[in-house]
Design an enzyme around this catalytic site. Structure first.
Site, short mmCIF file in Angstrom:
data_model
loop_
_atom_site.label_atom_id
_atom_site.label_comp_id
_atom_site.label_asym_id
_atom_site.label_seq_id
_atom_site.Cartn_x
_atom_site.Cartn_y
_atom_site.Cartn_z
CB ALA A 156 14.29 34.51 97.93
N GLY A 200 14.80 29.06 97.71
CA GLY A 200 16.21 29.71 97.93
C GLY A 200 17.09 29.47 98.80
CD GLU A 250 17.22 28.15 94.07
OE1 GLU A 250 17.10 28.72 94.65
OE2 GLU A 250 17.31 27.84 92.70
CD GLU A 252 11.77 27.83 94.54
OE1 GLU A 252 11.17 26.85 95.27
OE2 GLU A 252 13.00 28.93 95.28
#
Ligand code: CO8
Length: 259
Positions: free
Chosen positions: A67, A110, A113, A133
């Site tokens: 992300a 992300g 993911e 993360e």
């Protein structure tokens, strides 16, 4: 067709719809607008009768490196709660057509993911996966702890999630995260070939197989078996079932219509 924001681009080749993550300068870091575009285009392809299979891949030296840290670094918990951004991620699970992820370079946080939202992953030999993360003082939030654990089991998931260490394409293959490795310069070509094989199968079978596999991951054996049987029976109302079995008896190639 080019997406107006250009954070993603889309194109259709044959019966395959491609979505390209396109922020190569920041290794395709996923911001919220980009995620909205991905979901919107996935749903568009899902509605498009000319598209049978969707391919998701990244432009440049990453699939996606996570992300967008710049976008979220100053958020507070209440901002995030009110934003309710994961509703959009959830919509990816409702896409009925198969989604193939083609991973080159980094698939981190992300980005990993997002790859795990695909039904099947092909990866280039230089791909690197991981959930870093923990080193940012946070943790995965878009299904990483859940999907990785289901895929590889607790021992390996804990190792990768708690240490944040990156792992190679070979380790991803060996642990069942990806289905196939391909030399880097052939990734898109091989993915397209692979997608075309699936695109030429009877679409209702493909749809029900996808649904049944997801059901199997998410429920008891008994329930999943009932679900599989219903889907199996349903296919006997399709023209493609008649065509497939008649073609076998007549020793010819079937011509499937997707009905
Ligand atoms: N966000 C924003 N910018 C990024 C990101 C990112 N995730 N990753 C890379 N970039 C940028 C860099 O800042 C750099 O920009 P600039 O040139 O302006 O400095 C550019 O991309 C190129 O990156 P590097 O110079 O760092 O390239 P290297 O080859 O040296 O390193 C790495 C590549 C190892 C991938 C490194 O860039 C890196 O560690 N990136 C961050 C990886 C990471 O921590 N990802 C997890 C992010 S958090 C997350 O994903 C939480 C998900 C929660 C759910 C989803 C909610 C929406």
């Amino acid at each position: 067709m080019e997406n107006e924001s250009r954070s993603i681009e889309t194109r259709v080749e044959g019966q395959v719809g491609f979505i390209t993550l396109n922020r190569p300068k920041v290794l395709n870091a996923i911001n919220r607008q980009m995620l909205s575009s991905i979901v919107r285009e996935m749903e568009e392809f899902d509605r498009d009768d000319n598209v049978k299979v969707i391919v998701l891949h990244g432009n440049g030296r990453a699939f996606a490196a996570g992300a967008d840290i710049d976008e979220m670094m100053n958020d507070d918990s209440i901002d995030l709660e009110l934003l309710n951004q994961f509703v959009e991620w959830d919509r990816l699970a409702w896409v009925k057509k198969p989604i193939i992820g083609a991973v080159q370079g980094f698939a981190l946080g992300g980005g990993f993911e997002l790859a795990l939202c695909c039904d099947i992953l092909l990866a280039s030999e230089d791909a690197e996966f991981g959930f870093p993360e923990v080193d940012l003082g946070v943790m995965p939030g878009a299904g990483g702890t859940v999907r990785l654990t289901k895929l590889v089991g607790r021992a390996t998931a804990m190792r990768w999630l708690l240490t944040g260490e990156r792992f190679t394409a070979k380790e991803a293959l060996d642990s069942g995260v990806v289905s196939k490795l391909v030399p880097s310069d052939l990734l898109l070509e091989e993915t397209e070939k692979f997608a075309s094989i699936i695109a030429n199968k009877p679409s209702l079978s493909i749809r029900f197989i996808k649904e049944s596999v997801h059901k199997a991951e998410d429920t008891s054996i008994y329930e999943a078996m009932q679900f599989e049987r219903k889907n199996f029976s349903l296919l006997f109302s399709s023209e493609d079932q008649k065509e497939g079995m008649n073609a076998f008896k007549e020793k010819r190639k079937p011509h499937f219509k997707g009905q």
